[in-house]
Design a protein around this motif. Structure first.
Motif, short mmCIF file in Angstrom:
data_model
loop_
_atom_site.label_atom_id
_atom_site.label_comp_id
_atom_site.label_asym_id
_atom_site.label_seq_id
_atom_site.Cartn_x
_atom_site.Cartn_y
_atom_site.Cartn_z
N ASN A 136 20.87 95.23 30.85
CA ASN A 136 19.49 95.64 31.11
C ASN A 136 19.30 96.43 32.40
O ASN A 136 18.18 96.87 32.68
CB ASN A 136 18.58 94.41 31.13
CG ASN A 136 18.09 94.02 29.75
OD1 ASN A 136 17.11 94.55 29.26
ND2 ASN A 136 18.80 93.09 29.12
N LEU A 137 20.37 96.61 33.20
CA LEU A 137 20.23 97.33 34.46
C LEU A 137 19.65 98.74 34.29
O LEU A 137 18.72 99.12 35.01
CB LEU A 137 21.58 97.40 35.19
CG LEU A 137 22.02 96.11 35.90
CD1 LEU A 137 23.40 96.29 36.52
CD2 LEU A 137 21.00 95.70 36.96
N PRO A 138 20.16 99.56 33.34
CA PRO A 138 19.57 100.90 33.19
C PRO A 138 18.11 100.84 32.75
O PRO A 138 17.32 101.73 33.09
CB PRO A 138 20.44 101.55 32.09
CG PRO A 138 21.70 100.75 32.05
CD PRO A 138 21.30 99.36 32.43
N ILE A 139 17.74 99.80 31.99
CA ILE A 139 16.37 99.67 31.51
C ILE A 139 15.44 99.27 32.65
O ILE A 139 14.31 99.77 32.77
CB ILE A 139 16.31 98.63 30.37
CG1 ILE A 139 17.28 99.01 29.25
CG2 ILE A 139 14.89 98.49 29.83
CD1 ILE A 139 17.46 97.94 28.20
N GLU A 140 15.93 98.38 33.51
CA GLU A 140 15.11 97.88 34.61
C GLU A 140 14.70 99.01 35.57
O GLU A 140 13.65 98.95 36.20
CB GLU A 140 15.87 96.80 35.39
CG GLU A 140 16.00 95.48 34.65
CD GLU A 140 14.69 94.71 34.61
OE1 GLU A 140 13.72 95.14 35.26
OE2 GLU A 140 14.64 93.67 33.93
N LYS A 141 15.54 100.06 35.66
CA LYS A 141 15.23 101.16 36.57
C LYS A 141 13.94 101.88 36.15
O LYS A 141 13.25 102.46 36.98
CB LYS A 141 16.40 102.15 36.60
CG LYS A 141 17.65 101.60 37.27
CD LYS A 141 18.78 102.62 37.23
CE LYS A 141 20.05 102.06 37.89
NZ LYS A 141 21.17 103.02 37.81
N GLN A 142 13.66 101.83 34.84
CA GLN A 142 12.46 102.52 34.35
C GLN A 142 11.39 101.53 33.92
O GLN A 142 10.26 101.60 34.35
CB GLN A 142 12.86 103.43 33.18
CG GLN A 142 13.72 104.60 33.62
CD GLN A 142 14.58 105.14 32.49
OE1 GLN A 142 15.74 104.85 32.40
NE2 GLN A 142 13.97 105.92 31.62
N ASN A 143 11.77 100.61 33.06
CA ASN A 143 10.88 99.55 32.58
C ASN A 143 9.52 100.12 32.16
O ASN A 143 8.47 99.76 32.71
CB ASN A 143 10.69 98.47 33.65
CG ASN A 143 9.98 97.24 33.08
OD1 ASN A 143 10.06 96.99 31.88
ND2 ASN A 143 9.30 96.50 33.93
N ASP A 144 9.54 101.05 31.20
CA ASP A 144 8.29 101.64 30.74
C ASP A 144 8.35 101.97 29.26
O ASP A 144 9.39 101.89 28.62
CB ASP A 144 7.96 102.91 31.55
CG ASP A 144 9.06 103.97 31.46
OD1 ASP A 144 10.01 103.77 30.68
OD2 ASP A 144 8.96 104.98 32.16
N PHE A 145 7.20 102.30 28.74
CA PHE A 145 7.04 102.68 27.33
C PHE A 145 6.31 104.03 27.34
O PHE A 145 5.10 104.08 27.58
CB PHE A 145 6.24 101.62 26.58
CG PHE A 145 6.28 101.73 25.09
CD1 PHE A 145 7.14 100.94 24.33
CD2 PHE A 145 5.47 102.64 24.42
CE1 PHE A 145 7.17 101.05 22.95
CE2 PHE A 145 5.49 102.76 23.04
CZ PHE A 145 6.35 101.96 22.30
#
Length: 643
Positions: free
Chosen positions: A33-42
């Motif tokens: 989830n590290l790459p996702i956490e950098k953005q964390n958006d929809f």
């Protein structure tokens, strides 16, 4: 008291194993989830980011296809994309391709395509991308008009999955356990190893799989399990809630090639089934009836699936959980019976463990089917029969005879073609019997059991073939017409039969069709490691293995019986599933060979080649080899495809 305390602490000190494994699972999920956490958006895509081709943009922001080669190309700032989302409206199950411009590195760009097969019940699609990209294209098949697509978005919200954590935790637990066995030189019983692997991997797989058809003919088998009690009661008409219809008949909502391609899609499917099927409603309002379920020999093979279904209903669980519990009934049956089969063996334990953990065999225990029943009781029968046959110095044990006879009869209830395996008991050495009369009565009784079971499907076909209709799924089939064709052209059928067996033998015995096919999931070929593992377990006996085996002529007899069963399998499908006079035999699959394969492998084990590898290393090789074959298949077919 002191001894019991010591024994308690002997096992408690290994509690760090599951703790470390769980830590590895959680750590792996955090890293994922590290790459996702950098953005964390929809991010919803604006109209100026979307380039339509053969799509027309409506005033409400929706895109409607006009047919031909319609596509929507979405461009955005280069970033990691976890999931791609869009909503749609279409009168059928939507299938399209998702083209991704993927950056492996700044200088290495590849184009990747994901085929997006959406279940008919869905109106939105969420596809796992998991790549750095700046362009994604939705490409429809040619000449598919009136598809409306809207609300296109990139989904990079937090995505922590229980199933990914569970899989990594299991993989870490198995690895740490194997290392511990090597380091501590721990002697572990192979039947215990089998039980731990099959139950842990099997339960995770069942919970992760979608709650609809994924196994071969699963809708048929689910119906038989669901209506087991009504069938046993002899009801002419069985009533059921209307929603069940889509799961007991071939249905576009139950289509096995429209599997969820993300956790979001699986959740949407589960919500649909839970809302549609209200099994607790006893009013009968809006119910449908079916009069096609009748009591047959195979009916009894569904009892454990029905028991677990019933337990879930009594607990008032959501329907999708009830559906999974029915599958668990098969897993519990398969695990328990084969545990005792392996435990009874004095030689060949490793071989039976390896075979029972092959992905194809495991799949039979994860879905609604009677194959798990057939495979499990066949292996139990083979275990007891071969041990009785090899133990020449001991008089016959009628307890063991009763077990392998009942096991083979039970295995043959759904598929009588496997009962000829019991005929091998007629060739037990004469020294095992106390008198000649005892020997004659025993052989006669065994032969009679085989004839009685064979008669359940051969006599009707021969005496009154018109009463046996062919399988409609095979096309223009007719048992009577096909029998007439065989008798009129015996040489033609003999050549066809032998060619069919020879052309498919390796693939059905060692290849992906026989060992690593997981129902309607994608095929992951594990032929090479499977061949290596089986050669290891077949060619050598460990120091602790039973030193007696079969003589050359007895092995030849096992080959002859196995060949006879193969002929029965092909002939049964030629009669019931193949159009009259066809130049090929339809419907035969590698999974049908599994009981025969076990018999051949067990019969041909060498007692002369001695494996000097210490027992703990032997255990690691066999269990590690089985996991090396099984886990990648489970990961690639079930886990990574959805979660």
């Amino acid at each position: 008291m002191k001894e019991s305390v010591k024994k308690y602490f002997k096992y408690v000190k290994f509690v760090w194993l599951p703790v470390l494994a769980l830590m590895a699972g959680v750590l792996g999920e955090i890293i994922y989830n590290l790459p996702i956490e950098k953005q964390n958006d929809f991010q919803y895509m604006a109209a100026d980011q979307i380039e339509p081709q053969d799509f027309s943009l409506q005033e409400d922001g929706r895109y409607v296809s006009s047919g031909q080669k319609a596509s929507l190309t979405i461009r955005f700032e280069k970033q990691y994309v976890d999931k791609f989302y869009y909503e749609y409206s279409y009168g059928d199950a939507l299938e399209c391709d998702i083209d991704i411009k993927e950056y492996i590195s700044d200088d290495n760009i590849v184009n990747r395509t994901i085929h997006d097969s959406n279940n008919y019940i869905l109106c939105s699609s969420t596809v796992n991308i998991r790549a750095v990209t700046d362009q994604i294209t939705i490409r429809l098949p040619e000449d598919v008009p009136d598809v409306t697509i809207y609300n296109i978005a990139l989904n990079n919200t937090r995505n922590y999955s229980f199933y990914r954590i569970g899989f990594v935790t299991l993989a870490a637990f198995f690895l740490l356990s194997l290392l511990l066995v090597l380091y501590k030189k721990i002697a572990v019983k192979l039947e215990v190893v089998f039980l731990v692997i099959i139950m842990s991997v099997g339960m995770l797989a069942i919970m992760a799989m979608p709650s609809h058809k994924v196994g071969f003919d699963e809708e048929i088998h689910f119906g038989r399990a669901y209506f087991f009690a009504d069938t046993l009661a002899g009801k002419d008409e069985i009533a059921f809630p209307a929603g069940i219809k889509d799961l007991i008949y071939p249905s576009i909502r139950n289509w096995p090639y429209h599997l969820p391609q993300s956790e979001q899609e699986q959740k949407a499917e589960n919500e649909y089934w839970n809302e549609t099927i209200n099994y607790m409603d006893k009013s009968g309002e809006g119910w449908e009836t079916d009069g096609s379920y009748s009591l047959n020999l195979y009916t009894f093979s569904y009892i454990f699936q029905w028991l677990m279904l019933k337990l879930g209903m009594l607990l008032h669980l959501p329907f999708t959980i009830v559906y999974k519990m029915g599958r668990m009934g098969n897993l519990f049956l398969y695990s328990t019976v084969i545990y005792f089969a392996i435990r009874h063996l004095k030689t060949g334990k490793a071989l039976m463990l390896a075979a029972a953990l092959m992905p194809t065999a495991l799949m039979s225990s994860l879905t609604y089917t009677y194959d798990a029943w057939v495979n499990a009781f066949s292996m139990l029968g083979i275990s007891y029969l071969l041990m009785e046959w090899m133990d020449r110095d001991r008089k016959i044990s009628y307890k063991n005879v009763a077990i392998f006879t009942v096991a083979f009869v039970l295995a043959s209830l759904p598929k009588p073609v496997y009962i000829p395996m019991i005929i091998l008991a007629c060739f037990f050495p004469k020294e095992k019997f106390r008198t000649k009369k005892e020997s004659s009565i025993f052989r006669g009784a065994v032969f009679l059991v085989m004839l009685l079971m064979l008669s359940t499907f051969m006599l009707p076909a021969i005496s009154n073939p018109q009463s046996m209709g062919g399988d409609a799924r095979g096309g223009d089939t007719s048992v009577a017409g096909q029998l007439s064709n065989i008798f009129s052209h015996p040489l033609f059928y003999t050549k066809l039969l032998l060619k069919s067996i020879s052309d498919t033998f390796f693939g059905f015995v060692f290849g992906s069709e026989g060992m690593s096919r997981m129902g309607h999931f994608m095929v992951i070929d594990r032929t090479v490691p499977a061949v290596i593992l089986f050669m290891y377990t077949i060619m050598g006996a460990t120091k602790r293995d039973y030193r007696k085996g079969l003589k050359v002529w007895e092995k030849g007899l096992a080959v002859f019986v196995s060949f006879g069963i193969m002929c029965l399998i092909w002939t049964a499908l030629y009669l019931s599933y193949t159009p009259v006079g066809a130049g090929q035999i339809n419907g035969v699959q590698g999974r049908y060979y599994f009981p025969v394969t076990i018999l051949l492998f067990m019969a041909f084990r060498s007692k002369n080649l001695i494996n000097d590898i210490p027992d703990h290393i032997h255990t690691v090789i066999v269990s590690g080899g089985s996991l090396f074959i099984l886990l990648p298949v489970i990961y690639n077919t079930i886990i990574v495809q959805t979660f």
